[in-house]
Design a protein around this motif. Structure first.
Motif, mmCIF file in Angstrom:
data_model
loop_
_atom_site.group_PDB
_atom_site.id
_atom_site.type_symbol
_atom_site.label_atom_id
_atom_site.label_comp_id
_atom_site.label_asym_id
_atom_site.label_seq_id
_atom_site.Cartn_x
_atom_site.Cartn_y
_atom_site.Cartn_z
ATOM 1 N N LEU A 79 19.383 -46.195 -34.106
ATOM 2 C CA LEU A 79 20.595 -45.399 -34.314
ATOM 3 C C LEU A 79 20.291 -43.933 -34.655
ATOM 4 O O LEU A 79 20.989 -43.039 -34.157
ATOM 5 C CB LEU A 79 21.469 -46.044 -35.393
ATOM 6 N N PRO A 80 19.270 -43.624 -35.483
ATOM 7 C CA PRO A 80 18.966 -42.194 -35.710
ATOM 8 C C PRO A 80 18.603 -41.457 -34.425
ATOM 9 O O PRO A 80 18.934 -40.270 -34.266
ATOM 10 C CB PRO A 80 17.782 -42.240 -36.688
ATOM 11 N N ARG A 81 17.929 -42.132 -33.485
ATOM 12 C CA ARG A 81 17.577 -41.496 -32.218
ATOM 13 C C ARG A 81 18.826 -41.242 -31.378
ATOM 14 O O ARG A 81 18.934 -40.217 -30.699
ATOM 15 C CB ARG A 81 16.598 -42.383 -31.443
ATOM 16 N N ILE A 82 19.749 -42.178 -31.430
ATOM 17 C CA ILE A 82 20.996 -42.004 -30.689
ATOM 18 C C ILE A 82 21.777 -40.825 -31.250
ATOM 19 O O ILE A 82 22.315 -39.994 -30.509
ATOM 20 C CB ILE A 82 21.825 -43.297 -30.736
ATOM 21 N N VAL A 83 21.839 -40.725 -32.577
ATOM 22 C CA VAL A 83 22.534 -39.599 -33.214
ATOM 23 C C VAL A 83 21.881 -38.278 -32.828
ATOM 24 O O VAL A 83 22.563 -37.289 -32.537
ATOM 25 C CB VAL A 83 22.566 -39.787 -34.742
ATOM 26 N N ALA A 84 20.561 -38.243 -32.798
ATOM 27 C CA ALA A 84 19.859 -37.018 -32.401
ATOM 28 C C ALA A 84 20.199 -36.643 -30.967
ATOM 29 O O ALA A 84 20.386 -35.455 -30.639
ATOM 30 C CB ALA A 84 18.350 -37.197 -32.566
ATOM 31 N N GLU A 85 20.299 -37.646 -30.086
ATOM 32 C CA GLU A 85 20.656 -37.349 -28.696
ATOM 33 C C GLU A 85 22.095 -36.857 -28.598
ATOM 34 O O GLU A 85 22.401 -35.951 -27.816
ATOM 35 C CB GLU A 85 20.475 -38.581 -27.818
#
Length: 329
Positions: free
Chosen positions: A130-136
């Protein structure tokens, strides 16, 4: 498919409107996922697609989670108090893992039971990804939405103002019945047709969150999560004028105040651009353009949006208001 969403007196009392950045992220990405882009957004798509491809965002998490049709992951459109992007992103990152898995199972059901390797890894361990998705999402926002947010938000807020006035003059029931051709109020319930997924009051919380969207056009989209108010994203009024050019009126009066070069740059920023692009369009030197843009930004007339090594400049709502006033002189 038809669906009927019943309303009690309490549900009507808890019905409200909100402007949601995440709904614009999700619906704009769905526009880009389609084989053809709807007429109102073609110019925007032509500008944005090369930026996304250069950043690798044409094949990232959002590209795999947001299809051109069918289910949209509900966890990408959280219900928050403020509906400011940082708060919505924080809610996305804090999504219950079981909610992520439910959304992915529905996505799989729409694609013959299959998920990509990336989405299978998300299903196994949502909290890790989820943190990677938020960054994207943040990167996508900077490239695809932020340079245009001032004019998008003005359309959305104008719609909310119009609907609020309708509620005050005619009541909530009549306003609900006039949101869209596929939405009808009758018998104490909201009737929706052409639904991919039905909504019932049994499986949602109280009230209703109504979200105008420029990219949802021409559809109405819904979100249904247990214990939370259902959400309905509908096409905002004024979409036809959203991308109209606003920067080609005679600039004499404005130029007398801020200078001809700066007035010219504001006119050229009808489309967000880099310093190099603005120098080519205006005939000014890159150094001169950079100096003028710094002054315009300090005055609140431009905003900056970084995409890798490139910085895009965009007009702010204040600058649009100045240009509109200029055109009326």
């Amino acid at each position: 498919m038809k669906t009927r969403l019943a309303f009690s007196v309490n549900d009507l009392a808890e019905t409200r409107f909100a402007v949601s950045p995440m709904w614009e992220v999700v619906t704009s990405r769905r526009v880009l996922a389609g084989a053809t882009v709807p007429d109102p957004h073609r110019g925007w798509a032509e500008q944005v697609r090369p930026r996304l491809a250069a950043a690798g965002l044409d094949r990232g998490w959002l590209a795999e989670m947001i299809p051109s049709a069918g289910h949209l992951p509900d966890f990408l459109n959280p219900t928050t108090t403020s509906h400011e992007l940082p708060d919505e992103l924080a809610a996305v990152e804090a999504t219950d893992p079981e909610q992520v898995r439910r959304d992915l199972d529905l996505l799989a059901a729409d694609s013959d039971g299959r998920l990509s390797p990336r989405l299978r890894s998300l299903r196994r361990n949502p909290q890790a990804h989820l943190p990677r998705i938020v960054a994207e999402i943040e990167a996508y926002w900077q490239l695809a939405i932020a340079p245009y947010w001032a004019r998008i938000r003005s359309v959305l807020e104008a719609d909310v103002f119009h609907r609020g006035r309708q509620v005050a003059e005619h009541g909530t029931a009549r306003t609900l019945g006039r949101l869209h051709d596929t939405v009808r109020w009758d018998g104490g319930a909201l009737h929706l047709v052409e639904r991919h997924c039905p909504i019932t009051r049994i499986e949602t919380g109280a009230g209703l969150l109504l979200v105008p969207s420029v990219f949802a056009w021409p559809r109405v989209l819904t979100r249904s999560v247990p214990s939370e108010p259902p959400q309905l994203a509908y096409p905002a009024r004024g979409i036809g004028t959203l991308w109209e050019s606003r920067g080609h009126a005679p600039m004499d009066a404005l130029a007398a105040v801020i200078g001809r070069s700066r007035a010219l740059l504001l006119a050229e920023l009808d489309t967000p651009a880099s310093t190099t692009e603005l120098a080519q369009r205006s005939g000014l030197s890159a150094a001169g353009v950079s100096q003028h843009l710094t002054a315009l930004r300090a005055a609140g007339l431009t905003s900056t949006h970084r995409a890798g090594r490139t910085v895009f400049y965009a007009r702010t709502g204040l600058a649009d208001a100045l240009l509109t006033a200029q055109a009326q002189v």
